[in-house]
Design an enzyme around this catalytic site. Structure first.
Site, PDB file in Angstrom:
ATOM      1  N   TRP A  81      -1.975 -43.328 -30.434  1.00 23.50           N
ATOM      2  CA  TRP A  81      -2.972 -43.320 -29.416  1.00 23.50           C
ATOM      3  C   TRP A  81      -3.240 -42.109 -29.115  1.00 23.50           C
ATOM      4  CZ3 TRP A  81      -5.981 -46.683 -27.395  1.00 23.50           C
ATOM      5  CH2 TRP A  81      -5.661 -48.383 -27.691  1.00 23.50           C
ATOM      6  N   ASP A 125      -0.887 -38.736 -21.365  1.00 21.17           N
ATOM      7  CA  ASP A 125      -1.192 -40.050 -21.070  1.00 21.17           C
ATOM      8  C   ASP A 125       0.231 -40.608 -20.974  1.00 21.17           C
ATOM      9  OD1 ASP A 125      -1.630 -42.746 -21.579  1.00 21.17           O
ATOM     10  OD2 ASP A 125      -2.588 -42.672 -23.591  1.00 21.17           O
ATOM     11  N   LYS A 159       0.957 -51.916 -17.795  1.00 19.06           N
ATOM     12  CA  LYS A 159       2.271 -51.881 -18.309  1.00 19.06           C
ATOM     13  C   LYS A 159       3.365 -52.004 -17.127  1.00 19.06           C
ATOM     14  CE  LYS A 159       0.109 -50.345 -22.099  1.00 19.06           C
ATOM     15  NZ  LYS A 159       0.198 -50.886 -23.311  1.00 19.06           N
TER      16      LYS A 159
END
Lengths: 371, 371
Positions: B112, B182, B206
């Site tokens: 990511w 992030d 999440k």
């Protein structure tokens, strides 16, 4: 019956969006979204890459395409965000200076079309190709004689002005320049000939469901434009190539949209929606027009929105009293947008005749009390 | 008891996101979102400009700020879209060439972070200031000796790599350059010292709830950067000035987030979450490490994610059998990300000990059957 045992009085929500959803959708939504299945997951908990969600997405897309009769050479996208995101995405995706598409064309029909063109002006020169008169009674921009310069990447209209209560009676001819429509507040309120448009977008919080989701229907040839400036998540081409799943889409909102599309299908489709919306709007506009001037509608016949009905009290000082008394009578969210004042009743697909009848009855009573 | 009357076997969803929500939130959500109130509107139907939604928004913001101890000079935003939107928003909002901030700095910790820097590279030159080694056992990039060039608008880390299963053991020192994280897949899994960061973002699917919503916590001084290139809906400054309501926000998702924040508070806050997450992760990693090589974890001790536990079968040919048998045993969505293969169990806040215990029991049984 003792007063505290009285049945709850019906209450009606006339908000412009987020707005009323169909009773049947509300009744199904809790179980559909929040009850766990055999895989230990509720719909809201399912991975967007798995078969469970992908079936919901495919069903939503197919059902929407069937409702509207979307031609095969168009793609249906379900994207995060609202119409405001589209205001930027249009110039970012569709401008193509290397091919001579250096400008964008807009028609000025009211509040939201001006917001759209203000955003576009940050990315390209805007050619204003038509304007509404601004004087009463309000109308959509005249449809004849649109001179859309050929160096425009698209020509944008706001099909229904949610704030102003103005709707186009027909679609303009923009020649070779693709017609792009913000259909947010009239989307799915009636049949729509998709083939007349290069791109149609609608944020979901009117006739589709929750906010945070926008439907885009785009002709495939427009996906070949370079979109050099668009953030990847905001790139039509990249999202179309990944079936709206370039990144995690708003799965809950898409699931709710699928429930609403089901309800529209089960309720007779867009022809039935249009008929019901015409009947509801006629009832309310008739009440306004027959009030001997106590209530006035600022929009001309033929240009009146069926979904966002604007009206004013002749004596504007009564507006606050009207809103207070209406709320006490179970009629909520009738305040007009702050930019235009007055009153507004939004009559989307999910508003039943009974809600409009209750409003019309109240209006007659209020007029008798204050006339 | 006849077989068809047997109680449903427990089923567990280990998806990486959208992911399991707390039982108590699922139990409350239907009524909280879809039951109409005295104003004739359910939460999903309420206008975002009205007091009803604004109270939900303020409550969500205050509760999140209290959970994290967000300092007063930070703003909490609730924005449409996912982390991918932030990948573009960061350079679009934070670059400031007129003030000498012409580049952006990224640490490469896995999948990511590379996606984030690829997107940033569309807008500015990327200085890669640290890399993970790539060899087994995997680690986060080493924390010493980060030379962040002073012409960088920010330095970006991916606090927890959802795909790779790698987490930073501590935060790097980036000097005067604001550290941006992030935090998507570790957000609210443990206390976090917000003051070490210029900006923290986390998409909601999440530990917060539904997809289509991203929380951004941004230090106020960063809101003074010009953000010339950002679409208005994607402009931190404009959204902060309008309390995340520059345009219609994803009201349903924000309402769900508020329910999750309530549940975390009621469950003891982030200290309790961290304790439970440590306990669950230790249980699973111990099962892996004590399997005599039948299962292996590719990430080094001290760098292992507590929320995304990656492991492999020594005999990779058994992976499909494991997944099939696990699903039959009620253990779902354990497939590793396609980029890295193997297996992954995501143990977010809402996963109870019982789910991890069921997985560990199954793993032991599977190892006995195939060892």
């Amino acid at each position: 019956m003792a007063q505290h045992d009285a049945p709850a009085k019906a209450a009606w929500n006339f908000a412009a969006g987020p707005a009323r959803l169909p009773d049947a959708v509300l009744a199904r939504a809790g179980a559909a979204l929040f009850e766990r299945g055999a895989d230990g997951a509720a719909a809201i908990e399912r991975p967007f890459t798995g078969a469970g969600f992908r079936e919901v997405l495919a069903d939503a897309r197919q059902r929407l395409a069937a409702l509207l009769g979307v031609p095969d050479h168009y793609r249906v996208l379900f994207l995060a965000g609202g119409a405001m995101h589209q205001f930027s995405m249009l110039p970012m995706n569709l401008l193509d200076p290397a091919s001579g598409l250096r400008r964008v064309a807009y028609a000025d029909s009211g509040y939201w079309s001006r917001r759209a063109m203000q955003e576009a002006a940050r990315y390209a020169e805007v050619a204003v190709v038509a304007r509404h008169a601004g004087a009463l009674p309000l109308t959509a921009p005249p449809l004849d004689d649109w001179q859309v310069p050929p160096d425009c990447a698209y020509c944008h209209i706001t099909a229904n002005e949610t704030v102003d209560g103005i709707a186009y009676p027909a679609w303009p001819n923009t020649g070779a320049v693709p017609l792009v429509a913000d259909a947010t507040s009239c989307f799915l309120s009636a049949p729509l000939d998709v083939s007349k448009f290069g791109l149609i977008y609608a944020s979901a919080q009117k006739n589709i469901g929750p906010s945070g989701l926008t439907v885009v229907i785009v002709r495939e040839d427009l996906l070949r434009r370079p979109a050099l400036a668009a953030p990847s998540a905001l790139c039509y081409r990249l999202q179309a190539a990944q079936d709206s799943c370039l990144n995690t889409p708003p799965t809950l909102a898409i699931h709710l949209a699928a429930l609403v599309f089901d309800w529209i299908s089960e309720s007779g489709g867009l022809v039935a929606m249009a008929s019901a919306n015409r009947r509801k709007a006629d009832l309310l506009y008739s009440a306004i027009d027959s009030s001997q001037g106590f209530y006035t509608a600022p929009v001309a016949h033929g240009h009146r929105s069926t979904t966002n009905v604007r009206f004013h009290l002749a004596d504007e000082r009564l507006t606050e009293v009207f809103l207070t008394d209406a709320a006490a009578a179970g009629l909520h969210h009738l305040r007009g947008h702050r930019q235009v004042g007055g009153l507004r009743a939004s009559l989307y697909n999910a508003m039943p005749d009974a809600g409009v009848a209750a409003l019309v009855d109240f209006m007659a009573e209020f007029a008798r009390g204050h006339g």
